[in-house]
Design a protein around this motif. Sequence first.
Motif, PDB file in Angstrom:
ATOM      1  N   SER A 190       4.984  16.998   0.141  1.00 54.24           N
ATOM      2  CA  SER A 190       3.726  16.528  -0.427  1.00 54.24           C
ATOM      3  C   SER A 190       3.095  15.442   0.437  1.00 54.24           C
ATOM      4  CB  SER A 190       3.952  15.991  -1.845  1.00 54.24           C
ATOM      5  OG  SER A 190       4.866  14.910  -1.836  1.00 54.24           O
ATOM      6  N   GLY A 191       3.937  14.621   1.084  1.00 47.31           N
ATOM      7  CA  GLY A 191       3.408  13.571   1.943  1.00 47.31           C
ATOM      8  C   GLY A 191       2.661  14.141   3.134  1.00 47.31           C
ATOM      9  N   TYR A 222      -7.873   6.314  -1.917  1.00 45.65           N
ATOM     10  CA  TYR A 222      -6.932   7.357  -1.516  1.00 45.65           C
ATOM     11  C   TYR A 222      -6.183   6.980  -0.240  1.00 45.65           C
ATOM     12  CZ  TYR A 222      -5.099  12.050  -0.629  1.00 45.65           C
ATOM     13  OH  TYR A 222      -4.274  13.129  -0.412  1.00 45.65           O
ATOM     14  N   PHE A 225      -3.624   4.523  -1.126  1.00 45.91           N
ATOM     15  CA  PHE A 225      -2.553   5.212  -1.848  1.00 45.91           C
ATOM     16  C   PHE A 225      -1.596   5.878  -0.854  1.00 45.91           C
ATOM     17  CE2 PHE A 225      -1.285   9.550  -3.074  1.00 45.91           C
ATOM     18  CZ  PHE A 225      -0.352   9.265  -4.063  1.00 45.91           C
ATOM     19  N   LEU A 226      -2.140   6.529   0.168  1.00 46.14           N
ATOM     20  CA  LEU A 226      -1.307   7.184   1.181  1.00 46.14           C
ATOM     21  C   LEU A 226      -0.451   6.171   1.936  1.00 46.14           C
ATOM     22  CD1 LEU A 226      -3.885   9.754   2.657  1.00 46.14           C
ATOM     23  CD2 LEU A 226      -2.021  10.217   1.058  1.00 46.14           C
ATOM     24  N   ARG A 228       0.484   3.145   0.730  1.00 42.48           N
ATOM     25  CA  ARG A 228       1.447   2.587  -0.233  1.00 42.48           C
ATOM     26  C   ARG A 228       2.633   3.516  -0.442  1.00 42.48           C
ATOM     27  NH1 ARG A 228      -1.845   2.022  -3.911  1.00 42.48           N
ATOM     28  NH2 ARG A 228      -1.286   3.675  -5.388  1.00 42.48           N
ATOM     29  N   CYS A 229       2.369   4.819  -0.440  1.00 39.50           N
ATOM     30  CA  CYS A 229       3.435   5.804  -0.632  1.00 39.50           C
ATOM     31  C   CYS A 229       4.092   6.216   0.684  1.00 39.50           C
ATOM     32  CB  CYS A 229       2.872   7.034  -1.344  1.00 39.50           C
ATOM     33  SG  CYS A 229       2.321   6.718  -3.027  1.00 39.50           S
ATOM     34  N   ARG A 230       3.674   5.586   1.766  1.00 38.38           N
ATOM     35  CA  ARG A 230       4.234   5.825   3.103  1.00 38.38           C
ATOM     36  C   ARG A 230       4.011   7.251   3.601  1.00 38.38           C
ATOM     37  NH1 ARG A 230       9.961   2.379   2.948  1.00 38.38           N
ATOM     38  NH2 ARG A 230       9.005   0.397   2.356  1.00 38.38           N
ATOM     39  N   PHE A 231       2.910   7.849   3.152  1.00 33.34           N
ATOM     40  CA  PHE A 231       2.536   9.157   3.660  1.00 33.34           C
ATOM     41  C   PHE A 231       1.838   9.012   5.010  1.00 33.34           C
ATOM     42  CE2 PHE A 231       2.142  10.713  -0.987  1.00 33.34           C
ATOM     43  CZ  PHE A 231       3.512  10.898  -1.048  1.00 33.34           C
TER      44      PHE A 231
END
Length: 266
Positions: A190-191, A222, A225-226, A228-231
């Motif tokens: 998903s990342g 967005y 968010f990417l 923060r989630c390390r994507f």
Amino acid sequence: MFKEDLSFLEPIFQHNDITDFDIIIVNQTTEDKFLTSENPKIKVINSLERGSPASRNLAIQNATKDICLMSDDDIVYQPNLRDTIVTAYQNFTDASMISFEAIDEEGKPYTTYYPEGRHSKDSLKRIYTWVITFRRLAFKDAQVYFNHYFGVGSVFKGVTEYVFLRNAYDKGLPMQHVAKTIVMHPNESSGRRMGGDNAIYARAAMHQRFYGNLSYLWLIKYIFFLVRCRFIGIGDIAYKFSVGIKGIKMYNTLKSQGKIDQLHEY
């Protein structure tokens, strides 16, 4: 003209009786590689047009049964597929679309689904093509088709399902989610999917389509968010933001040229 090798269907329907279904295969190809099927329950449509929205629209236009089920070539339908779908439509007689659920190859839910019930604008974002079923005539009467600009092989390579279903939602078609698993789809990162250029470009365009200039605010949220989630990394922020801006501008360009019909999405 080549006789169609239908062996690729066997793993897809390994848990079901394939004769329970009428199948349409859209073969996007060249003139020297047309395919044909001698099986009366399997129709092959040869198309020179590219892109997943084009092939899905061709399938819809050539379907003849009451309920349509979208498919893919790397899925495995789970046992009792036909009965699960038919029972759902018997239980929800007013539903124009019913979505189901998918698992990955480890048997885990493919995504985090909203609870069973009527769909909202947000819940539709969790629905992928291979769990979508719909009443053919309801969608035909409402002129709901896949938007040619959103999807694999198109300008915006993603969010094709959401644009399709959101169009139906905006036209008032009742849509229901049923918490029954009907298909296995191999897991994807998903990342990698959410942080990729194609995803950001397409999602930014989609938000411009449905939310206007609020898409710029969404894009900022967005991107962080990417991060923060390390994507994506901090060093990617400026570049990824520019990708989203390009998606918004491209959508506005196509709209100004009259190439995207927001009413018909086709």
